[in-house]
Design a protein around this motif. Structure first.
Motif, PDB file in Angstrom:
ATOM      1  N   UNK A  30      78.561   0.652 -74.032  1.00 14.84           N
ATOM      2  CA  UNK A  30      79.319   1.863 -73.647  1.00 14.84           C
ATOM      3  C   UNK A  30      80.489   1.482 -72.931  1.00 14.84           C
ATOM      4  N   UNK A  31      80.315   0.431 -71.875  1.00  7.06           N
ATOM      5  CA  UNK A  31      81.398   0.166 -71.002  1.00  7.06           C
ATOM      6  C   UNK A  31      82.311  -0.920 -71.516  1.00  7.06           C
ATOM      7  N   UNK A  32      81.873  -1.575 -72.679  1.00  5.30           N
ATOM      8  CA  UNK A  32      82.889  -2.653 -73.210  1.00  5.30           C
ATOM      9  C   UNK A  32      82.973  -3.761 -72.544  1.00  5.30           C
ATOM     10  N   UNK A  33      81.676  -4.019 -71.881  1.00  6.27           N
ATOM     11  CA  UNK A  33      81.474  -5.345 -70.897  1.00  6.27           C
ATOM     12  C   UNK A  33      80.439  -6.149 -71.488  1.00  6.27           C
ATOM     13  N   UNK A  34      80.256  -7.416 -71.097  1.00  4.76           N
ATOM     14  CA  UNK A  34      79.115  -8.273 -71.407  1.00  4.76           C
ATOM     15  C   UNK A  34      78.150  -7.830 -70.578  1.00  4.76           C
ATOM     16  N   UNK A  35      77.006  -8.515 -71.017  1.00  4.04           N
ATOM     17  CA  UNK A  35      75.345  -8.043 -70.096  1.00  4.04           C
ATOM     18  C   UNK A  35      75.702  -8.782 -68.808  1.00  4.04           C
ATOM     19  N   UNK A  36      76.452  -9.787 -68.680  1.00  2.51           N
ATOM     20  CA  UNK A  36      76.522 -10.535 -67.203  1.00  2.51           C
ATOM     21  C   UNK A  36      77.527  -9.741 -66.170  1.00  2.51           C
ATOM     22  N   UNK A  37      78.443  -9.228 -66.757  1.00  3.43           N
ATOM     23  CA  UNK A  37      79.343  -8.235 -66.111  1.00  3.43           C
ATOM     24  C   UNK A  37      78.460  -7.166 -65.694  1.00  3.43           C
ATOM     25  N   UNK A  38      77.793  -6.484 -66.363  1.00  2.00           N
ATOM     26  CA  UNK A  38      76.883  -5.236 -66.015  1.00  2.00           C
ATOM     27  C   UNK A  38      75.842  -5.376 -65.028  1.00  2.00           C
ATOM     28  N   UNK A  39      75.347  -6.634 -65.117  1.00  2.00           N
ATOM     29  CA  UNK A  39      74.267  -7.273 -64.006  1.00  2.00           C
ATOM     30  C   UNK A  39      75.099  -7.427 -62.698  1.00  2.00           C
ATOM     31  N   UNK A  40      76.333  -8.014 -62.698  1.00  2.00           N
ATOM     32  CA  UNK A  40      77.166  -8.287 -61.464  1.00  2.00           C
ATOM     33  C   UNK A  40      77.491  -6.845 -60.907  1.00  2.00           C
ATOM     34  N   UNK A  41      77.650  -5.927 -61.786  1.00  2.00           N
ATOM     35  CA  UNK A  41      78.088  -4.699 -61.139  1.00  2.00           C
ATOM     36  C   UNK A  41      76.899  -3.966 -60.446  1.00  2.00           C
ATOM     37  N   UNK A  42      75.742  -4.129 -61.019  1.00  2.00           N
ATOM     38  CA  UNK A  42      74.420  -3.748 -60.651  1.00  2.00           C
ATOM     39  C   UNK A  42      74.204  -4.332 -59.226  1.00  2.00           C
ATOM     40  N   UNK A  43      74.157  -5.615 -59.100  1.00  2.00           N
ATOM     41  CA  UNK A  43      74.078  -6.175 -57.932  1.00  2.00           C
ATOM     42  C   UNK A  43      74.990  -6.032 -56.869  1.00  2.00           C
ATOM     43  N   UNK A  45      76.562  -3.225 -56.509  1.00  2.00           N
ATOM     44  CA  UNK A  45      76.124  -1.980 -56.253  1.00  2.00           C
ATOM     45  C   UNK A  45      74.767  -1.717 -55.083  1.00  2.00           C
ATOM     46  N   UNK A  46      74.053  -2.516 -55.492  1.00  2.00           N
ATOM     47  CA  UNK A  46      72.747  -2.815 -54.774  1.00  2.00           C
ATOM     48  C   UNK A  46      72.981  -3.296 -53.390  1.00  2.00           C
ATOM     49  N   UNK A  47      73.848  -4.174 -53.324  1.00  2.00           N
ATOM     50  CA  UNK A  47      74.594  -5.051 -51.858  1.00  2.00           C
ATOM     51  C   UNK A  47      74.713  -3.933 -51.220  1.00  2.00           C
ATOM     52  N   UNK A  48      75.760  -2.965 -51.872  1.00  2.00           N
ATOM     53  CA  UNK A  48      76.499  -2.151 -50.903  1.00  2.00           C
ATOM     54  C   UNK A  48      75.506  -1.001 -50.346  1.00  2.00           C
ATOM     55  N   UNK A  49      74.407  -0.565 -51.267  1.00  2.00           N
ATOM     56  CA  UNK A  49      73.593   0.249 -50.925  1.00  2.00           C
ATOM     57  C   UNK A  49      72.699  -0.270 -49.676  1.00  2.00           C
TER      58      UNK A  49
END
Length: 85
Positions: A30-43, A45-49
């Motif tokens: 959906x976001x036109x990214x690879x899986x690695x980029x999605x996991x990086x974004x998630x991590x 966001x988690x770090x910021x939280x």
């Protein structure tokens, strides 16, 4: 101008439950990214939280300490600090 040095990636194999793997793959599509980029974004966001939670905990701790000393306003805090307590 100077360009920042490229960030070196570290490859890691991770295991995800089937539902999270499907969600990650769908998000990547959906976001036109690879899986690695999605996991990086998630991590990120988690770090910021987590950092926000730590900040709230510290803020709560020091707010309680101030209330225990009768310091409720910024001007009261300034007076308290000037007294050198």
């Amino acid at each position: 101008g100077r360009r920042p040095a490229p960030v070196r990636a570290v490859k890691k194999a991770i295991s995800l439950p089937r539902d999270l793997a499907r969600f990650a793959m769908a998000t990547a599509r959906e976001e036109g990214k690879n899986l690695s980029a999605v996991v990086q974004d998630a991590m990120r966001a988690y770090r910021l939280l987590r950092l926000r939670g730590e900040y709230r905990d510290l803020q709560s701790y020091w707010s309680q300490r101030a209330r225990d000393k009768g310091v409720l306003t910024e001007s009261q805090l300034e007076r308290y600090l000037k007294r050198g307590n």
